[in-house]
Write a protein that holds these residues in place. Structure first.
Motif, PDB file in Angstrom:
ATOM      1  N   PRO A  86       0.626  -1.424   0.020  1.00  9.12           N
ATOM      2  CA  PRO A  86      -0.183  -0.131  -0.089  1.00  9.12           C
ATOM      3  C   PRO A  86       0.739   1.429   0.032  1.00  9.12           C
ATOM      4  O   PRO A  86       0.418   2.115  -0.441  1.00  9.12           O
ATOM      5  CB  PRO A  86      -0.636  -0.118   1.322  1.00  9.12           C
ATOM      6  N   ASP A  87       1.878   1.296   0.406  1.00  9.50           N
ATOM      7  CA  ASP A  87       2.824   2.461   0.790  1.00  9.50           C
ATOM      8  C   ASP A  87       3.835   2.834  -0.264  1.00  9.50           C
ATOM      9  O   ASP A  87       4.561   3.904   0.076  1.00  9.50           O
ATOM     10  CB  ASP A  87       3.186   2.785   2.240  1.00  9.50           C
ATOM     11  N   LEU A  88       3.956   2.047  -1.296  1.00  8.41           N
ATOM     12  CA  LEU A  88       5.056   2.061  -2.001  1.00  8.41           C
ATOM     13  C   LEU A  88       5.097   3.716  -2.891  1.00  8.41           C
ATOM     14  O   LEU A  88       5.986   4.202  -2.733  1.00  8.41           O
ATOM     15  CB  LEU A  88       5.191   1.146  -3.285  1.00  8.41           C
ATOM     16  N   ILE A  89       4.075   3.927  -3.544  1.00 13.45           N
ATOM     17  CA  ILE A  89       3.780   5.313  -4.080  1.00 13.45           C
ATOM     18  C   ILE A  89       4.012   6.317  -3.227  1.00 13.45           C
ATOM     19  O   ILE A  89       4.677   7.446  -3.446  1.00 13.45           O
ATOM     20  CB  ILE A  89       2.602   5.418  -4.943  1.00 13.45           C
ATOM     21  N   ALA A  90       3.499   6.285  -2.085  1.00 14.79           N
ATOM     22  CA  ALA A  90       3.658   7.307  -0.998  1.00 14.79           C
ATOM     23  C   ALA A  90       4.949   7.739  -0.487  1.00 14.79           C
ATOM     24  O   ALA A  90       5.392   8.750  -0.424  1.00 14.79           O
ATOM     25  CB  ALA A  90       2.514   7.164   0.020  1.00 14.79           C
ATOM     26  N   ARG A  91       5.639   6.357  -0.217  1.00 12.88           N
ATOM     27  CA  ARG A  91       7.155   6.484   0.246  1.00 12.88           C
ATOM     28  C   ARG A  91       8.031   7.167  -0.788  1.00 12.88           C
ATOM     29  O   ARG A  91       8.766   8.074  -0.570  1.00 12.88           O
ATOM     30  CB  ARG A  91       7.579   5.259   0.677  1.00 12.88           C
TER      31      ARG A  91
ATOM     32  N   PHE B  50      17.230   4.520  -1.466  1.00 10.78           N
ATOM     33  CA  PHE B  50      17.026   3.149  -1.142  1.00 10.78           C
ATOM     34  C   PHE B  50      16.206   3.213   0.167  1.00 10.78           C
ATOM     35  O   PHE B  50      16.591   3.634   1.257  1.00 10.78           O
ATOM     36  CB  PHE B  50      18.171   2.207  -1.017  1.00 10.78           C
ATOM     37  N   SER B  51      15.180   2.364   0.389  1.00  9.66           N
ATOM     38  CA  SER B  51      14.133   2.150   1.535  1.00  9.66           C
ATOM     39  C   SER B  51      14.413   0.585   1.991  1.00  9.66           C
ATOM     40  O   SER B  51      13.836  -0.161   1.418  1.00  9.66           O
ATOM     41  CB  SER B  51      12.937   2.488   1.298  1.00  9.66           C
ATOM     42  N   PRO B  52      14.827   0.254   3.254  1.00  8.43           N
ATOM     43  CA  PRO B  52      14.958  -0.991   3.646  1.00  8.43           C
ATOM     44  C   PRO B  52      13.762  -1.427   4.177  1.00  8.43           C
ATOM     45  O   PRO B  52      13.480  -1.706   5.520  1.00  8.43           O
ATOM     46  CB  PRO B  52      16.127  -0.823   4.554  1.00  8.43           C
ATOM     47  N   GLU B  53      12.711  -1.342   3.306  1.00  7.65           N
ATOM     48  CA  GLU B  53      11.407  -1.742   3.858  1.00  7.65           C
ATOM     49  C   GLU B  53      10.428  -2.468   2.675  1.00  7.65           C
ATOM     50  O   GLU B  53      10.925  -2.007   1.427  1.00  7.65           O
ATOM     51  CB  GLU B  53      10.525  -0.404   4.016  1.00  7.65           C
ATOM     52  N   VAL B  54       9.926  -3.607   2.703  1.00  9.38           N
ATOM     53  CA  VAL B  54       9.353  -4.293   1.850  1.00  9.38           C
ATOM     54  C   VAL B  54       8.168  -3.508   1.437  1.00  9.38           C
ATOM     55  O   VAL B  54       7.112  -3.228   2.132  1.00  9.38           O
ATOM     56  CB  VAL B  54       8.600  -5.651   2.458  1.00  9.38           C
ATOM     57  N   LEU B  55       8.082  -2.771   0.297  1.00  6.34           N
ATOM     58  CA  LEU B  55       7.070  -2.266  -0.372  1.00  6.34           C
ATOM     59  C   LEU B  55       6.568  -2.820  -1.646  1.00  6.34           C
ATOM     60  O   LEU B  55       5.567  -2.275  -2.300  1.00  6.34           O
ATOM     61  CB  LEU B  55       7.493  -0.812  -0.686  1.00  6.34           C
ATOM     62  N   ALA B  56       6.933  -4.247  -2.202  1.00  9.35           N
ATOM     63  CA  ALA B  56       6.289  -4.647  -3.415  1.00  9.35           C
ATOM     64  C   ALA B  56       6.445  -6.074  -3.284  1.00  9.35           C
ATOM     65  O   ALA B  56       7.256  -6.523  -2.528  1.00  9.35           O
ATOM     66  CB  ALA B  56       6.963  -4.062  -4.659  1.00  9.35           C
ATOM     67  N   ILE B  57       5.740  -6.600  -4.206  1.00 13.84           N
ATOM     68  CA  ILE B  57       5.819  -7.981  -4.268  1.00 13.84           C
ATOM     69  C   ILE B  57       6.519  -8.431  -5.874  1.00 13.84           C
ATOM     70  O   ILE B  57       5.903  -8.255  -6.687  1.00 13.84           O
ATOM     71  CB  ILE B  57       4.421  -8.739  -4.182  1.00 13.84           C
ATOM     72  N   TRP B  58       7.149  -9.681  -5.627  1.00 14.96           N
ATOM     73  CA  TRP B  58       7.702 -10.129  -7.020  1.00 14.96           C
ATOM     74  C   TRP B  58       7.326 -11.713  -7.142  1.00 14.96           C
ATOM     75  O   TRP B  58       7.683 -12.468  -6.263  1.00 14.96           O
ATOM     76  CB  TRP B  58       9.056 -10.030  -7.010  1.00 14.96           C
ATOM     77  N   ARG B  59       6.401 -11.809  -8.049  1.00 11.56           N
ATOM     78  CA  ARG B  59       6.016 -13.434  -8.057  1.00 11.56           C
ATOM     79  C   ARG B  59       6.800 -14.218  -9.049  1.00 11.56           C
ATOM     80  O   ARG B  59       7.162 -13.838  -9.980  1.00 11.56           O
ATOM     81  CB  ARG B  59       4.699 -13.501  -8.486  1.00 11.56           C
ATOM     82  N   VAL B  60       7.435 -15.392  -8.474  1.00  8.89           N
ATOM     83  CA  VAL B  60       8.397 -16.106  -9.446  1.00  8.89           C
ATOM     84  C   VAL B  60       7.619 -17.623  -9.659  1.00  8.89           C
ATOM     85  O   VAL B  60       7.099 -18.130  -8.672  1.00  8.89           O
ATOM     86  CB  VAL B  60       9.801 -16.296  -8.728  1.00  8.89           C
TER      87      VAL B  60
END
Length: 335
Positions: free
Chosen positions: A96-101, A202-212
């Motif tokens: 939820p916070d990727l764009i805001a951050r 760089f932000s050391p926070e998980v802000l997105a998902i990568w599906r593999v």
């Protein structure tokens, strides 16, 4: 400051609604969402059109035939009318916070070429199975200037993961977009070049998902030596053309790191005992020396406390699934 999310789409009709829902659930809404339907044959184009009818910010561009994901990214990049772009995927998701951050930090450091963060790697069932980057460039959120970025690249690499990268669009346009010849390496090399030239946040926070998935391009390249050799050749040609911004002798360093990463992908596919797998990985590390030891050791310690963050990511994804399934016939919510 305006921002667009670009979603290349090729036969991901089932996962597109969740990806779009994650984009539209941002605490800071994107100004544009551009879905590039790259000749899907599974009804994905119709799904994209329906989602566009529900959300005015979404624009769908249809390729008459499949041109490849890099061409789709460039189509979206050229169609965007914003200051910044996120190049995600139709089977990935944003937290939820990727764009805001990103917009907050980029406003503080307008000289930065991009913003990026950690990502959670998930399997097709949306279980968290890891985190990237493997080694962080910094353990606190901050701007890394070009000189520091070049020095960091001598000891560590691969800090910028595509699904969590927010690029200044003008810089991508200036370098000609993503190089189609590079295939899956196009965004990684463009990111390095921009970071070396303009610096990055760089932000050391998980802000997105990568599906593999096991059939992904990275897995197929890891098991095909001719493809691996060709990727290295093309990558080193790209680095050579921009050598003023990369560390000296980075071509040979990149080659060792890429081979190590490919061997690690192959190793992960084998159903061997953890101790044997660790021993094999240690031998590979000593052989190719992809990074210095200290950052790897620090990262190993860091990974011990990431389990709680993984559970939180899974809770967010489960909520996304429930919300998406409530108006998507045939889509099952994850319990």
């Amino acid at each position: 400051m305006s921002i667009a999310v670009i979603l290349p789409l090729y036969n991901h009709a089932k996962t597109l609604p969740l990806s779009v829902h994650s984009v539209m659930s941002q605490t800071r809404q994107p100004d544009q969402v551009i879905i590039v339907n790259d000749g899907s044959t599974d009804g994905g184009g119709a799904v994209a059109d329906r989602l566009a009818a529900e959300h005015p910010a979404i624009r769908v561009i249809h390729h008459g035939k499949n041109k490849g994901v890099v061409a789709a990214l460039n189509t979206g990049l050229n169609a965007a009318e914003t200051d910044y772009v996120i190049c995600s995927a139709a089977d990935d998701a944003l937290l939820p916070d990727l764009i805001a951050r990103a917009t907050t930090e980029l406003a503080k450091y307008p000289e930065a070429g991009l913003f990026c963060s950690e990502v959670a790697i998930v399997n097709p069932e949306l279980d968290v199975i890891g985190f990237r980057p493997s080694v962080l460039p910094t353990f606190r959120q901050r701007y890394v200037d070009p000189n520091e970025a070049r020095n960091l690249l001598k000891t560590t690499d691969n800090w910028i993961v595509g699904s969590a990268a927010v690029y200044k669009r003008a810089h991508l346009i200036d370098i000609g977009g993503f190089d189609e010849k590079l295939g899956s390496m196009c965004d990684g090399l463009a990111s390095r070049y921009i970071a070396m030239r303009y610096g990055f946040i760089f932000s050391p926070e998980v802000l997105a998902i990568w599906r593999v998935v096991a059939t992904s391009v990275s897995h197929s390249r890891a098991n095909d030596k001719s493809q691996l050799d060709e990727t290295i050749r093309l990558a080193n040609d790209y680095i050579g053309r921009h050598q003023d911004y990369f560390p000296k002798n980075y071509e040979s360093l990149f080659e060792r790191r890429y081979i190590f990463a490919s061997e690690r992908v192959r190793l992960a596919a084998y159903n061997t005992q953890p101790i044997k797998r660790f021993a094999r990985l240690a031998r590979l590390f000593l052989k190719y020396a992809p990074t210095s030891f200290t950052p790897m050791a620090m990262n190993a310690v860091r990974l011990r406390w990431l389990a709680g963050r993984g559970r939180e990511v899974e809770r967010v994804l489960a909520r996304y699934m429930r919300e998406t399934a409530s108006h998507e016939p045939g889509l099952e919510a994850k319990s």
